[in-house]
Design an enzyme around this catalytic site. Structure first.
Site, PDB file in Angstrom:
ATOM      1  N   TYR A 143      37.425  46.546  43.397  1.00 40.68           N
ATOM      2  CA  TYR A 143      38.074  45.129  43.297  1.00 40.68           C
ATOM      3  C   TYR A 143      38.716  44.767  44.747  1.00 40.68           C
ATOM      4  CZ  TYR A 143      41.332  41.285  42.211  1.00 40.68           C
ATOM      5  OH  TYR A 143      41.976  40.217  42.146  1.00 40.68           O
ATOM      6  N   GLU A 162      44.833  37.494  35.212  1.00 36.63           N
ATOM      7  CA  GLU A 162      45.993  37.800  35.757  1.00 36.63           C
ATOM      8  C   GLU A 162      47.258  37.655  34.671  1.00 36.63           C
ATOM      9  OE1 GLU A 162      47.007  39.239  38.349  1.00 36.63           O
ATOM     10  OE2 GLU A 162      45.318  39.009  39.691  1.00 36.63           O
ATOM     11  N   TRP A 182      47.097  46.338  36.443  1.00 37.25           N
ATOM     12  CA  TRP A 182      46.003  45.845  36.767  1.00 37.25           C
ATOM     13  C   TRP A 182      44.657  46.669  36.166  1.00 37.25           C
ATOM     14  CZ3 TRP A 182      44.091  41.175  36.665  1.00 37.25           C
ATOM     15  CH2 TRP A 182      43.113  40.795  37.415  1.00 37.25           C
TER      16      TRP A 182
END
Length: 186
Positions: A16, A38, A46
């Site tokens: 990512y 998010e 995350w």
């Protein structure tokens, strides 16, 4: 050159970081996906969200905004039960309500991208941090965008979430100065 440290040795986080984080995007579906992911992260890591990303993509038809705007309560309950997504029902309902708001913005501004990118004059903000610890959790700009989105009835769009979102879609480049993925090093 030393890269950002936050991905650690986690391969999913590293991919990512290397391929998406702080890369400018103007694709409304991707932008919507990042807004939802998010928001889903709120209170979580995350890494947890990224590990569930493929299920989110399947459940929400690759974040098709029109599809998401028409999801019924029953369908959202089914997604909660059938997919490996964050089980927080309010976060799942935010997919539908935020999709409806994105559609309104698209009709007003031509795209969700146009609405968001105008905050930075359609150019990414390039920061030059020395270390990961220098990167802020929120900024005056993320506070303003958060406030504006909340006024438009968006959910899970606090200033910290919005700053992470701005990084996710490349409105800001927060790679540390020595990272090979920082804008000046690409």
């Amino acid at each position: 050159m030393s890269a950002c440290l936050w991905p650690g040795k986690n391969q999913l986080m590293k991919e990512y970081h290397d391929n998406e984080w702080c890369v400018p995007s103007h694709d409304d579906s991707y932008i919507f996906e990042m807004l939802i992911l998010e928001g889903a992260q709120s209170g979580l890591s995350w890494n947890i969200v990224l590990s569930k990303r493929e299920d989110y993509q399947r459940a929400f038809h690759n974040f098709d905004i029109t599809y998401c705007s028409m999801l019924s309560d029953e369908k959202l309950e089914g997604i909660k039960d059938q997919y490996n997504v964050i089980k927080h029902l309010s976060k799942l309902k935010a997919v539908r309500s935020n999709a409806k708001e994105v559609i309104k913005i698209q009709s007003e501004f031509g795209s969700f991208s146009n609405f968001l990118w105008r905050y930075v004059d359609f150019k990414p903000v390039i920061n030059h941090w020395e270390s990961d610890g220098d990167i802020p959790a929120q900024t005056t700009l993320s506070e303003q965008i958060s406030k504006d989105l909340k006024q438009r009835n968006f959910k899970f769009v606090g200033p910290v979430i919005i700053y992470s979102f701005m990084q996710a879609i490349g409105m800001v480049d927060d790679h540390i100065r020595t990272c090979p993925h920082h804008f000046k090093n690409r």
